[in-house]
Design a protein around this motif. Sequence first.
Motif, PDB file in Angstrom:
ATOM      1  N   GLN A 126      48.027  51.711  35.938  1.00 41.09           N
ATOM      2  CA  GLN A 126      47.114  52.824  36.195  1.00 41.09           C
ATOM      3  C   GLN A 126      47.874  54.116  36.503  1.00 41.09           C
ATOM      4  O   GLN A 126      47.271  55.141  36.796  1.00 41.09           O
ATOM      5  CB  GLN A 126      46.186  52.480  37.367  1.00 41.09           C
ATOM      6  CG  GLN A 126      45.368  51.221  37.137  1.00 41.09           C
ATOM      7  CD  GLN A 126      44.359  50.996  38.245  1.00 41.09           C
ATOM      8  OE1 GLN A 126      43.601  51.893  38.580  1.00 41.09           O
ATOM      9  NE2 GLN A 126      44.367  49.819  38.825  1.00 41.09           N
ATOM     10  N   ASP A 142      45.101  53.274  42.825  1.00 43.04           N
ATOM     11  CA  ASP A 142      44.033  53.170  41.833  1.00 43.04           C
ATOM     12  C   ASP A 142      43.877  54.520  41.162  1.00 43.04           C
ATOM     13  O   ASP A 142      44.038  55.552  41.797  1.00 43.04           O
ATOM     14  CB  ASP A 142      42.699  52.812  42.512  1.00 43.04           C
ATOM     15  CG  ASP A 142      42.625  51.328  42.772  1.00 43.04           C
ATOM     16  OD1 ASP A 142      43.383  50.587  42.112  1.00 43.04           O
ATOM     17  OD2 ASP A 142      41.841  50.924  43.643  1.00 43.04           O
ATOM     18  N   GLY A 188      40.526  48.008  32.652  1.00 39.13           N
ATOM     19  CA  GLY A 188      40.013  47.341  33.844  1.00 39.13           C
ATOM     20  C   GLY A 188      38.975  46.287  33.548  1.00 39.13           C
ATOM     21  O   GLY A 188      38.586  46.051  32.403  1.00 39.13           O
ATOM     22  N   GLY A 203      42.174  47.312  37.949  1.00 43.17           N
ATOM     23  CA  GLY A 203      41.102  48.095  38.566  1.00 43.17           C
ATOM     24  C   GLY A 203      39.763  47.930  37.873  1.00 43.17           C
ATOM     25  O   GLY A 203      39.576  47.045  37.038  1.00 43.17           O
TER      26      GLY A 203
END
Length: 430
Positions: free
Chosen positions: A106, A126, A152, A167
Amino acid sequence: MPGKRFYIETFGCQMNVHDSEKISGVLSREGYRAADSAGESDLIVFNTCSIRHKAEQKFFSRLGRIRKLKKKNPNLRIAVAGCIAQQQGEKVLKRAPYVDFVFGPQNIHLLADLVRRSAPTVADGDNPGLAEKDLPAIRASGSRAWVAVMYGCNNFCSYCVVPYTRGRERSRPSANILREIEELAERGFREVTLLGQNVNSYRSEIGFPELLEKINSVAGIERIRFVTSHPRDLSERLISAIGELEKVCEHFHLPLQSGSTRILESMNRGYSYDEYRRRIDRLRSKVPGISLTTDIITGFPGETDADHQQTISALADVEFDGIFAFKFSPRTGTAAAVMNPQVMDEIKSRRILEILEVQDEITLKLNKKLEGSVQKVLVEGLSETDNKVLSGRTRSNKIVNFVGNAFCIGSTVPVRIVRARKHSLDGEPL
Ligand code: SAH
Ligand code: SF4
Ligand code: F3S
């Protein structure tokens, strides 16, 4: 920093392989050049995977060996990227203090900044804005390209680390995806594989079937594939789109995980075996001849011999073209890691062997049905073992090897299948 060279080692899934292409893109923009080996580089990036214990172990043992290079060349920098980086962050530095920086999937957009810093840094936050950030990717030249469409996962299957490393689900705006694919087509790419941990739950201003429709009209692109789909989100609309859009290939990877509804519940998969089976019927009725592949986990906590037999029956019942089977690996932080009772490793090993044996026969049987047929093969390159032999794939994603001229690489040619093997087909060009 002219003249600096980097080397990337990638573990894990296609998403990671594609992330490595983006890492290469960012590093090149920063003036780095690709090195041929770890020993010749100034920066080594490990793009890691934590899906199973084995993947993690493989990386840490490799990292230990690379340490020697750092003793020889004190200017060498080592970076750890990927799912282990995102999940363990600071802990990677504690375990391996010779690592210079750590950044998760990320946080690839921070790489340009990270390479300029000298103090050890960890970027494992995140990044909800990930889907809006487009990074340059350097793709190994060829006819096939990966394109990330969503990142994600919200599913939290009880065994899986991915929701913790990648995430929450976020989809890229369709305009950005289309722009990228148009550019790929202009550069000569013929096939795109759309990537997402849960690709069929793609949702921006449009849904996944509409996205496929738009990509289907990009001139120059001949084939569209996508991985990985979740059975729960397999809509009737998507099934129709696969049947109707001529560029969408007749292959679907739909992870089943277990043939036992009781185990599927405990895995939090959100479907029963019967529901899964009905979706397969729908796919087969709308897309005749579609090739189907799946993932199976053996030895999930609480799996009895009866559950295992249901998985074996499911394989015989569905007749997948191919499967990936894994022994359950408890991952810290996931629900299944602390479920009771855990299944002993010997039992997992015995079950996985049985599964593979049953499947091998089915795969060979289905491949044999293709003997004598003519398949359109997109030629990818020379075979790994013989440089007179070309290797490519059918629309159904089966590997075909045939003797042919290297000028065919990158084009689609008709090939007659003369012999079926377990993992590939032998052919003769027409
Ligand atoms: N998003 C994709 C990919 C997940 S990882 C999907 O849902 O299919 C690919 C496969 O790894 C999974 O389908 C599953 O079969 C397997 N897997 C995931 N976690 C695992 C674990 N803890 N132990 C064993 N296999 C696992
Ligand atoms: Fe993992 Fe399940 Fe998400 Fe796939 S759908 S990435 S197996 S949590
Ligand atoms: Fe591994 Fe992360 Fe992919 S855990 S399988 S690299 S999403």
